[in-house]
Design a protein around this motif. Sequence first.
Motif, PDB file in Angstrom:
ATOM      1  N   GLY A 147       0.813  -1.404   0.071  1.00 13.26           N
ATOM      2  CA  GLY A 147      -0.113  -0.121  -0.160  1.00 13.26           C
ATOM      3  C   GLY A 147       0.717   1.106  -0.051  1.00 13.26           C
ATOM      4  O   GLY A 147       2.162   1.324   0.235  1.00 13.26           O
ATOM      5  N   ALA A 148       0.185   2.408  -0.119  1.00  7.39           N
ATOM      6  CA  ALA A 148       0.832   3.677  -0.137  1.00  7.39           C
ATOM      7  C   ALA A 148       1.414   4.046   1.248  1.00  7.39           C
ATOM      8  O   ALA A 148       2.469   4.755   1.542  1.00  7.39           O
ATOM      9  CB  ALA A 148      -0.014   4.851  -0.472  1.00  7.39           C
ATOM     10  N   GLN A 149       0.894   3.239   2.272  1.00  4.37           N
ATOM     11  CA  GLN A 149       1.499   3.716   3.608  1.00  4.37           C
ATOM     12  C   GLN A 149       2.614   3.104   3.783  1.00  4.37           C
ATOM     13  O   GLN A 149       3.502   3.794   4.518  1.00  4.37           O
ATOM     14  CB  GLN A 149       0.416   3.045   4.756  1.00  4.37           C
ATOM     15  CG  GLN A 149       0.264   3.320   6.030  1.00  4.37           C
ATOM     16  CD  GLN A 149      -0.191   5.054   6.430  1.00  4.37           C
ATOM     17  OE1 GLN A 149      -0.765   5.577   5.459  1.00  4.37           O
ATOM     18  NE2 GLN A 149       0.103   5.582   7.306  1.00  4.37           N
ATOM     19  N   ASP A 199       2.206  12.287  -2.114  1.00  3.97           N
ATOM     20  CA  ASP A 199       1.322  11.349  -1.786  1.00  3.97           C
ATOM     21  C   ASP A 199       0.130  11.486  -2.914  1.00  3.97           C
ATOM     22  O   ASP A 199      -0.564  12.437  -3.230  1.00  3.97           O
ATOM     23  CB  ASP A 199       0.627  11.424  -0.678  1.00  3.97           C
ATOM     24  CG  ASP A 199      -0.487  10.429  -0.135  1.00  3.97           C
ATOM     25  OD1 ASP A 199      -0.701   9.654  -1.171  1.00  3.97           O
ATOM     26  OD2 ASP A 199      -0.985  10.461   0.939  1.00  3.97           O
ATOM     27  N   SER A 246      -0.774   4.023  -4.756  1.00  5.95           N
ATOM     28  CA  SER A 246      -1.190   2.750  -4.555  1.00  5.95           C
ATOM     29  C   SER A 246      -2.416   2.347  -5.447  1.00  5.95           C
ATOM     30  O   SER A 246      -2.964   3.372  -6.064  1.00  5.95           O
ATOM     31  CB  SER A 246      -1.643   2.321  -3.218  1.00  5.95           C
ATOM     32  OG  SER A 246      -2.742   2.939  -2.801  1.00  5.95           O
ATOM     33  N   VAL A 260      -2.218   9.277  -3.983  1.00 12.03           N
ATOM     34  CA  VAL A 260      -3.104   7.953  -4.112  1.00 12.03           C
ATOM     35  C   VAL A 260      -4.610   8.252  -4.799  1.00 12.03           C
ATOM     36  O   VAL A 260      -5.154   7.456  -5.378  1.00 12.03           O
ATOM     37  CB  VAL A 260      -3.417   7.384  -2.785  1.00 12.03           C
ATOM     38  CG1 VAL A 260      -2.541   6.670  -2.300  1.00 12.03           C
ATOM     39  CG2 VAL A 260      -3.930   8.395  -1.802  1.00 12.03           C
ATOM     40  N   TYR A 261      -4.904   9.884  -4.727  1.00 12.97           N
ATOM     41  CA  TYR A 261      -6.214  10.194  -5.212  1.00 12.97           C
ATOM     42  C   TYR A 261      -6.160  10.510  -6.728  1.00 12.97           C
ATOM     43  O   TYR A 261      -6.932  11.199  -7.345  1.00 12.97           O
ATOM     44  CB  TYR A 261      -6.816  11.016  -4.658  1.00 12.97           C
ATOM     45  CG  TYR A 261      -7.211  10.485  -3.180  1.00 12.97           C
ATOM     46  CD1 TYR A 261      -8.472   9.574  -3.209  1.00 12.97           C
ATOM     47  CD2 TYR A 261      -6.590  10.580  -2.014  1.00 12.97           C
ATOM     48  CE1 TYR A 261      -8.724   8.887  -2.035  1.00 12.97           C
ATOM     49  CE2 TYR A 261      -6.981   9.896  -0.913  1.00 12.97           C
ATOM     50  CZ  TYR A 261      -8.101   9.171  -0.754  1.00 12.97           C
ATOM     51  OH  TYR A 261      -8.582   8.602   0.249  1.00 12.97           O
ATOM     52  N   LEU A 319       4.971   5.681   2.118  1.00 12.98           N
ATOM     53  CA  LEU A 319       5.094   6.807   2.884  1.00 12.98           C
ATOM     54  C   LEU A 319       6.190   6.609   4.017  1.00 12.98           C
ATOM     55  O   LEU A 319       7.184   7.557   4.317  1.00 12.98           O
ATOM     56  CB  LEU A 319       3.830   7.359   3.322  1.00 12.98           C
ATOM     57  CG  LEU A 319       2.662   7.789   2.122  1.00 12.98           C
ATOM     58  CD1 LEU A 319       1.359   7.961   2.809  1.00 12.98           C
ATOM     59  CD2 LEU A 319       3.289   9.174   1.866  1.00 12.98           C
ATOM     60  N   ASN A 377      -6.778  15.118   0.412  1.00 11.50           N
ATOM     61  CA  ASN A 377      -7.656  14.314   1.274  1.00 11.50           C
ATOM     62  C   ASN A 377      -7.476  14.893   2.728  1.00 11.50           C
ATOM     63  O   ASN A 377      -6.364  14.907   3.270  1.00 11.50           O
ATOM     64  CB  ASN A 377      -7.315  12.727   1.565  1.00 11.50           C
ATOM     65  CG  ASN A 377      -7.969  12.061   2.630  1.00 11.50           C
ATOM     66  OD1 ASN A 377      -9.118  12.447   3.152  1.00 11.50           O
ATOM     67  ND2 ASN A 377      -7.750  10.632   3.002  1.00 11.50           N
ATOM     68  N   SER A 409      -4.862   1.339  -3.811  1.00  9.89           N
ATOM     69  CA  SER A 409      -6.004   0.930  -3.007  1.00  9.89           C
ATOM     70  C   SER A 409      -7.248   1.901  -3.217  1.00  9.89           C
ATOM     71  O   SER A 409      -8.339   1.340  -2.706  1.00  9.89           O
ATOM     72  CB  SER A 409      -5.567   1.522  -1.622  1.00  9.89           C
ATOM     73  OG  SER A 409      -4.250   0.755  -0.991  1.00  9.89           O
ATOM     74  N   LYS A 410      -7.138   3.025  -3.919  1.00 12.58           N
ATOM     75  CA  LYS A 410      -8.535   3.868  -4.197  1.00 12.58           C
ATOM     76  C   LYS A 410      -8.961   3.418  -5.628  1.00 12.58           C
ATOM     77  O   LYS A 410      -9.958   4.151  -5.962  1.00 12.58           O
ATOM     78  CB  LYS A 410      -8.034   5.189  -3.715  1.00 12.58           C
ATOM     79  CG  LYS A 410      -7.319   5.906  -2.800  1.00 12.58           C
ATOM     80  CD  LYS A 410      -8.345   5.244  -1.568  1.00 12.58           C
ATOM     81  CE  LYS A 410      -7.398   5.513  -0.195  1.00 12.58           C
ATOM     82  NZ  LYS A 410      -8.241   5.226   0.959  1.00 12.58           N
ATOM     83  N   TYR A 455      -4.625  13.937   6.005  1.00 12.04           N
ATOM     84  CA  TYR A 455      -5.075  12.518   6.043  1.00 12.04           C
ATOM     85  C   TYR A 455      -4.387  11.960   7.606  1.00 12.04           C
ATOM     86  O   TYR A 455      -3.273  12.194   7.691  1.00 12.04           O
ATOM     87  CB  TYR A 455      -4.669  11.797   4.995  1.00 12.04           C
ATOM     88  CG  TYR A 455      -4.612  10.246   5.179  1.00 12.04           C
ATOM     89  CD1 TYR A 455      -5.626   9.666   5.371  1.00 12.04           C
ATOM     90  CD2 TYR A 455      -3.619   9.443   4.917  1.00 12.04           C
ATOM     91  CE1 TYR A 455      -5.765   8.186   5.744  1.00 12.04           C
ATOM     92  CE2 TYR A 455      -3.497   8.206   5.150  1.00 12.04           C
ATOM     93  CZ  TYR A 455      -4.637   7.364   5.474  1.00 12.04           C
ATOM     94  OH  TYR A 455      -4.693   6.117   5.655  1.00 12.04           O
ATOM     95  N   ARG A 464      -3.450  -4.419  -1.078  1.00 11.49           N
ATOM     96  CA  ARG A 464      -2.046  -3.879  -0.479  1.00 11.49           C
ATOM     97  C   ARG A 464      -0.904  -3.626  -1.340  1.00 11.49           C
ATOM     98  O   ARG A 464       0.145  -4.138  -1.105  1.00 11.49           O
ATOM     99  CB  ARG A 464      -1.736  -4.456   0.890  1.00 11.49           C
ATOM    100  CG  ARG A 464      -2.750  -4.696   2.054  1.00 11.49           C
ATOM    101  CD  ARG A 464      -3.424  -3.728   2.449  1.00 11.49           C
ATOM    102  NE  ARG A 464      -2.536  -2.496   2.920  1.00 11.49           N
ATOM    103  CZ  ARG A 464      -2.815  -1.291   2.706  1.00 11.49           C
ATOM    104  NH1 ARG A 464      -4.006  -0.902   2.018  1.00 11.49           N
ATOM    105  NH2 ARG A 464      -2.054  -0.480   3.135  1.00 11.49           N
TER     106      ARG A 464
HETATM  107  C1  LIG Z   1      -4.292  10.430   1.477  1.00  8.55           C
HETATM  108  C2  LIG Z   1      -4.049   9.153   1.395  1.00  8.55           C
HETATM  109  N1  LIG Z   1      -2.706   8.615   1.506  1.00  8.55           N
HETATM  110  C3  LIG Z   1      -2.065   7.420   1.940  1.00  8.55           C
HETATM  111  C4  LIG Z   1      -3.531   6.382   2.124  1.00  8.55           C
HETATM  112  C5  LIG Z   1      -3.224   5.144   2.339  1.00  8.55           C
HETATM  113  O1  LIG Z   1      -3.183   4.122   1.268  1.00  8.55           O
HETATM  114  P1  LIG Z   1      -3.008   2.832   1.214  1.00  8.55           P
HETATM  115  O2  LIG Z   1      -4.286   1.954   1.721  1.00  8.55           O
HETATM  116  O3  LIG Z   1      -2.745   2.439  -0.224  1.00  8.55           O
HETATM  117  O4  LIG Z   1      -2.098   2.325   2.213  1.00  8.55           O
HETATM  118  C6  LIG Z   1      -4.383   6.825   2.149  1.00  8.55           C
HETATM  119  C7  LIG Z   1      -5.686   6.116   2.632  1.00  8.55           C
HETATM  120  O5  LIG Z   1      -6.842   6.227   2.877  1.00  8.55           O
HETATM  121  C8  LIG Z   1      -5.000   8.165   1.965  1.00  8.55           C
HETATM  122  O6  LIG Z   1      -6.024   8.683   2.018  1.00  8.55           O
END
Ligand SMILES: Cc1ncc(COP(=O)(O)O)c(C=O)c1O
Length: 482
Positions: A186-188, A295, A325, A297-298, A191, A267, A327-328, A212, A335
């Motif tokens: 995932g992006a988490q 970041d 990622s 992700v969106y 990061l 976000n 994920s969205k 976020y 993940r």
């Molecule tokens: C702005 C932002 N960055 C990172 C993430 C983490 O993404 P991931 O689920 O791919 O780890 C989220 C998840 O909600 C997010 O909203």
Amino acid sequence: MEIALDQQSERFLYHQVVDLICDMQQKGTLRPGDRIPSLRQLAERLDISVPTVKQGYLELERLGLVEARPKSGYFLCASQARMNTPRKPKQTTYAVPVGRQEMIEQVHANVHQRSALPLAICNPVSALPPHKALARNMRRVISLAGEQALGYGPLNGFLPLRRQLAFRYLDMGVMMDPEQLVITNGAQEALTIALMLLAKPGDVIAVESPCYFGILELIEGLGMLVYEIPVCPDDGLTADDVQRALDSQPVDAQPIKACIFSTSITNPLGAKLQEENKKAIVELLESRDIGLIEDDVYGDLYFGESRGLPAQLYSQKGLVITCSSFSKTAAPSHRIGWLLSPRFAPQAARLKRALSCTSSLLNQWTMSEYMASGEYERYVRQLREVLKLNMQRMKAKVEAAFPKETRVSSPHGGAVLWLELSRKVNGAQLFQQALEQGISVMPGTLFSASDKYRHCIRLSYGVSWTLDVEKGIERLSLLARS
Ligand SMILES: Cc1ncc(COP(=O)(O)O)c(C=O)c1O
């Protein structure tokens, strides 16, 4: 006036009817209180069926733009309640420790209740679940690759997936080698790795505000301090904001070591960074040797004409690390995320190995097949349409039901609305009361290290739109009023 619909467009015809009436209103052809063309008239004019026009008009009614009057036809609403956008808070001058972990834990423990209306968690793909296509691709991978797909994969990620990502970046103007990408959980995780590369415990990290909460929790977990830079609800962060933040720190304060900014769609505000600002921010930060963790992700979930470009494109010194990622846009449970950095990729790969060895090979393989077939691009195009419509519906519902002093964001993408309620409202209490009524929302307090958003809430429109959602928003508005 020449009016026609695009029969070849992927946009549903009834959406195009909605667009047409909105366009006529914006251009002043139709004014509030005017009668709009009858169903039959418009159907004949556009050469489409009466039920299609009717579906469009029902949608316009739902959006609060049009009203049906018995035996008279459809009229443009005389007064369309429009709320202001949230205020931009004042810039603070000191970095602070975060201290949100416990609260985030409590909120998470509650919002995942299966029975609750899920307006808390931002899961855009819930609006148009892609599980069947993903399952088909996954079955194909297992049948082709057999047990190989279930083993450990290459430590920095499955090469065909990294290649697919490199093609996508090329489309956005970023020339890169797949070796400069590391696949993460995932992006988490991306990061986390980026932050560990650029800063150490005790360092100051600048973030946008509201931010976020996962980023705030990460900064807290790594023992770093946060410096919040308020974001304009429409245009996102500007280069002036960043310059002011860098220059307004007291001389005895610790300097900003790195920044984490959403470089396309933010976000929770759904603001879109302007390209000229993005470029200027990268130049400004690199001129002071400050790293930027972008970041993104969106990024693919934009509502306008085109996607925001990655800040990576503007980097001259290699101090930008891109994190994103699927994920969205595909499946958060897979993940699968990534980190892109021409300069730091080898160190990032080492950290990734130390943290979690590798990411699921089966999920990476599935994603690479899904992308290679073209299905992913098609799906994301449809998802954007559905999310944009959901956003308009949710916004119309909020504007009709919530007290008029409420401020609501006008997202340029993503899947959440940000509501600034009267200062008398305590978002944390509203969160509890809403849960008791079977609705989960995100309390605003989570989006800052200070208490400045305690009267705010975040609502996700990444849901399949039903009457229950509309009723839930009405119940929520009653709670906000009481
Ligand atoms: C702005 C932002 N960055 C990172 C993430 C983490 O993404 P991931 O689920 O791919 O780890 C989220 C998840 O909600 C997010 O909203």
